[in-house]
Design a protein around this motif. Structure first.
Motif, PDB file in Angstrom:
ATOM      1  N   VAL A 140      -7.012 -14.737  -7.483  1.00 29.06           N
ATOM      2  CA  VAL A 140      -6.671 -14.780  -8.904  1.00 29.06           C
ATOM      3  C   VAL A 140      -4.698 -14.695  -8.974  1.00 29.06           C
ATOM      4  O   VAL A 140      -4.401 -13.700  -8.835  1.00 29.06           O
ATOM      5  N   SER A 141      -4.035 -15.723  -9.642  1.00 34.63           N
ATOM      6  CA  SER A 141      -2.806 -15.626  -9.648  1.00 34.63           C
ATOM      7  C   SER A 141      -2.310 -15.633 -11.192  1.00 34.63           C
ATOM      8  O   SER A 141      -2.938 -16.217 -12.043  1.00 34.63           O
ATOM      9  N   VAL A 142      -1.365 -14.842 -11.563  1.00 37.77           N
ATOM     10  CA  VAL A 142      -0.732 -14.707 -12.972  1.00 37.77           C
ATOM     11  C   VAL A 142       0.815 -15.050 -13.129  1.00 37.77           C
ATOM     12  O   VAL A 142       1.445 -14.555 -11.999  1.00 37.77           O
ATOM     13  N   GLU A 143       1.011 -15.781 -13.752  1.00 37.01           N
ATOM     14  CA  GLU A 143       2.546 -16.091 -13.810  1.00 37.01           C
ATOM     15  C   GLU A 143       2.860 -16.133 -15.250  1.00 37.01           C
ATOM     16  O   GLU A 143       2.113 -16.463 -16.360  1.00 37.01           O
ATOM     17  N   LEU A 144       4.045 -15.379 -15.595  1.00 36.14           N
ATOM     18  CA  LEU A 144       4.718 -15.557 -16.674  1.00 36.14           C
ATOM     19  C   LEU A 144       6.166 -15.534 -16.654  1.00 36.14           C
ATOM     20  O   LEU A 144       6.895 -14.613 -15.948  1.00 36.14           O
ATOM     21  N   GLY A 145       6.814 -16.505 -17.200  1.00 37.09           N
ATOM     22  CA  GLY A 145       8.300 -16.696 -17.125  1.00 37.09           C
ATOM     23  C   GLY A 145       8.978 -16.793 -16.085  1.00 37.09           C
ATOM     24  O   GLY A 145      10.055 -15.878 -15.868  1.00 37.09           O
ATOM     25  N   GLY A 146       8.408 -17.102 -14.855  1.00 43.69           N
ATOM     26  CA  GLY A 146       8.863 -17.280 -13.432  1.00 43.69           C
ATOM     27  C   GLY A 146       8.695 -16.018 -12.672  1.00 43.69           C
ATOM     28  O   GLY A 146       9.039 -16.195 -11.561  1.00 43.69           O
ATOM     29  N   THR A 147       7.759 -15.039 -13.189  1.00 43.52           N
ATOM     30  CA  THR A 147       7.334 -13.946 -12.259  1.00 43.52           C
ATOM     31  C   THR A 147       5.872 -14.392 -12.122  1.00 43.52           C
ATOM     32  O   THR A 147       5.115 -14.863 -12.723  1.00 43.52           O
ATOM     33  N   SER A 148       5.500 -13.976 -10.805  1.00 46.44           N
ATOM     34  CA  SER A 148       4.012 -14.213 -10.581  1.00 46.44           C
ATOM     35  C   SER A 148       3.453 -13.133  -9.773  1.00 46.44           C
ATOM     36  O   SER A 148       4.343 -12.469  -8.885  1.00 46.44           O
ATOM     37  N   THR A 157      -0.534 -12.135  -7.339  1.00 46.39           N
ATOM     38  CA  THR A 157      -1.785 -12.570  -6.732  1.00 46.39           C
ATOM     39  C   THR A 157      -2.596 -11.342  -6.356  1.00 46.39           C
ATOM     40  O   THR A 157      -2.211 -10.405  -6.018  1.00 46.39           O
ATOM     41  N   ALA A 158      -3.703 -11.501  -6.930  1.00 53.52           N
ATOM     42  CA  ALA A 158      -5.037 -10.348  -6.426  1.00 53.52           C
ATOM     43  C   ALA A 158      -6.300 -11.170  -6.222  1.00 53.52           C
ATOM     44  O   ALA A 158      -6.398 -11.995  -6.737  1.00 53.52           O
ATOM     45  N   LYS A 159      -7.242 -10.489  -5.338  1.00 52.32           N
ATOM     46  CA  LYS A 159      -8.215 -10.792  -5.188  1.00 52.32           C
ATOM     47  C   LYS A 159      -9.456  -9.872  -5.910  1.00 52.32           C
ATOM     48  O   LYS A 159      -9.394  -8.771  -5.937  1.00 52.32           O
ATOM     49  N   ALA A 160     -10.368 -10.600  -6.293  1.00 48.33           N
ATOM     50  CA  ALA A 160     -11.540 -10.046  -7.117  1.00 48.33           C
ATOM     51  C   ALA A 160     -12.040  -9.211  -6.139  1.00 48.33           C
ATOM     52  O   ALA A 160     -12.598  -9.767  -5.122  1.00 48.33           O
ATOM     53  N   ASP A 161     -12.666  -7.984  -6.453  1.00 49.74           N
ATOM     54  CA  ASP A 161     -13.539  -7.108  -5.628  1.00 49.74           C
ATOM     55  C   ASP A 161     -14.985  -7.816  -5.722  1.00 49.74           C
ATOM     56  O   ASP A 161     -15.287  -8.922  -6.335  1.00 49.74           O
ATOM     57  N   ASP A 162     -15.645  -6.839  -5.060  1.00 46.99           N
ATOM     58  CA  ASP A 162     -17.170  -7.226  -4.938  1.00 46.99           C
ATOM     59  C   ASP A 162     -17.942  -7.281  -6.322  1.00 46.99           C
ATOM     60  O   ASP A 162     -19.169  -7.827  -6.161  1.00 46.99           O
ATOM     61  N   LYS A 163     -17.417  -6.697  -7.266  1.00 46.41           N
ATOM     62  CA  LYS A 163     -18.178  -7.122  -8.615  1.00 46.41           C
ATOM     63  C   LYS A 163     -17.405  -7.904  -9.374  1.00 46.41           C
ATOM     64  O   LYS A 163     -17.710  -7.985 -10.646  1.00 46.41           O
ATOM     65  N   GLY A 164     -16.358  -8.552  -9.027  1.00 47.07           N
ATOM     66  CA  GLY A 164     -15.676  -9.534  -9.500  1.00 47.07           C
ATOM     67  C   GLY A 164     -14.403  -9.122 -10.414  1.00 47.07           C
ATOM     68  O   GLY A 164     -13.888  -9.904 -11.393  1.00 47.07           O
ATOM     69  N   ASN A 165     -14.106  -7.776 -10.470  1.00 50.01           N
ATOM     70  CA  ASN A 165     -12.896  -7.441 -11.171  1.00 50.01           C
ATOM     71  C   ASN A 165     -11.715  -7.712 -10.480  1.00 50.01           C
ATOM     72  O   ASN A 165     -11.503  -7.693  -9.104  1.00 50.01           O
ATOM     73  N   TRP A 166     -10.689  -8.079 -11.145  1.00 52.78           N
ATOM     74  CA  TRP A 166      -9.072  -8.284 -10.816  1.00 52.78           C
ATOM     75  C   TRP A 166      -8.262  -7.784 -11.676  1.00 52.78           C
ATOM     76  O   TRP A 166      -8.492  -7.806 -12.625  1.00 52.78           O
ATOM     77  N   ARG A 167      -7.193  -7.279 -10.943  1.00 48.59           N
ATOM     78  CA  ARG A 167      -5.918  -6.820 -11.811  1.00 48.59           C
ATOM     79  C   ARG A 167      -4.716  -7.220 -11.003  1.00 48.59           C
ATOM     80  O   ARG A 167      -4.489  -6.993  -9.992  1.00 48.59           O
ATOM     81  N   ASN A 168      -3.792  -7.777 -11.891  1.00 45.52           N
ATOM     82  CA  ASN A 168      -2.419  -8.100 -11.061  1.00 45.52           C
ATOM     83  C   ASN A 168      -1.531  -7.460 -12.050  1.00 45.52           C
ATOM     84  O   ASN A 168      -1.743  -7.244 -13.342  1.00 45.52           O
ATOM     85  N   GLU A 169      -0.324  -7.202 -11.564  1.00 46.81           N
ATOM     86  CA  GLU A 169       0.776  -6.394 -12.226  1.00 46.81           C
ATOM     87  C   GLU A 169       2.052  -7.199 -11.929  1.00 46.81           C
ATOM     88  O   GLU A 169       2.628  -7.539 -10.816  1.00 46.81           O
ATOM     89  N   LEU A 170       2.604  -7.451 -13.256  1.00 45.54           N
ATOM     90  CA  LEU A 170       4.023  -8.386 -13.256  1.00 45.54           C
ATOM     91  C   LEU A 170       5.123  -7.302 -13.453  1.00 45.54           C
ATOM     92  O   LEU A 170       4.664  -6.334 -14.187  1.00 45.54           O
ATOM     93  N   PRO A 171       6.306  -7.563 -13.259  1.00 44.18           N
ATOM     94  CA  PRO A 171       7.242  -6.706 -13.424  1.00 44.18           C
ATOM     95  C   PRO A 171       7.718  -6.456 -14.789  1.00 44.18           C
ATOM     96  O   PRO A 171       7.446  -7.646 -15.790  1.00 44.18           O
TER      97      PRO A 171
END
Length: 203
Positions: free
Chosen positions: A47-55, A57-71
């Motif tokens: 799963v990728s997340v993009e905001l204002g030119g920053t992005s 990517t993270a992979k969902a765990d075995d329970k389907g949870n994912w979390r990304n951090e942008l600056p």
């Protein structure tokens, strides 16, 4: 500022990327802090997340949870688009950076603008495009909620009458003094006991 976390939702055999409802078009994200975006997807899905030119990517765990951090980003009034991509794509428009606050409690916090002093005058004057409001709908649960019901709205004479007067007046003063966008979340329930608002261990 605030931090909100949710547990994983049950997943079907194939699950589209999804977000908790606290993420939505018209929202405000907290300025000057790392931007955390989370949700659910198929286990192992990228799963990728993009905001204002920053992005990120993270992979969902075995329970389907994912979390990304942008600056972290500063507030400047620019309207941004948040794009979340996995097998499907979610696009959230009109996103601002600014201050995000939670107004929580009982009847004094739940009291609406339309029930407060000079409701017609206050409603007509509620033209504040840099204030965004999110009202958490009432829901009972014996466990921490996986999600909430509600949506971000631009503050206007149409959206403000049923919103918390205390939370709105606070957001309005803060926005005027700091001159940055303000997102205010109202989660209140008049007449409730104090115990449900605190952890079971009392801390």
């Amino acid at each position: 500022a605030f931090v909100v976390s949710f547990l994983a939702l049950p997943l079907s055999a194939h699950a589209d990327v999804s977000l908790p409802k606290i993420f939505g078009s018209n929202m405000v994200l907290q300025q000057n802090q790392p931007i955390h975006v989370w949700g659910w997807a198929e286990p192992g899905e990228e799963v990728s997340v993009e905001l204002g030119g920053t992005s990120a990517t993270a992979k969902a765990d075995d329970k389907g949870n994912w979390r990304n951090e942008l600056p972290a980003r500063k507030a400047n009034g620019d309207s941004l688009t948040l794009i979340v991509k996995g097998d499907n794509e979610i696009k959230l428009d009109n996103v601002l950076m600014g201050e995000v606050w939670l107004g929580s409690g009982q009847s004094n916090m739940e009291w609406t603008v339309k029930a407060a002093k000079d409701p017609a005058k206050e409603t007509a004057a509620a033209k504040h495009p840099l204030i965004r409001i999110f009202k958490v709908e009432r829901a009972k649960s014996t466990q921490p909620a996986k999600d909430v019901v509600g949506q971000w709205q631009v503050c206007s004479p149409t959206t403000i009458p049923n919103f918390s007067a205390t939370a709105y007046y606070f957001a309005r003063k803060l926005q005027q003094e700091l001159d940055v966008p303000v997102g205010i979340i109202a989660s209140s329930w008049g007449g409730t006991r104090i115990e449900p608002w605190t952890p079971s261990n009392g801390t």
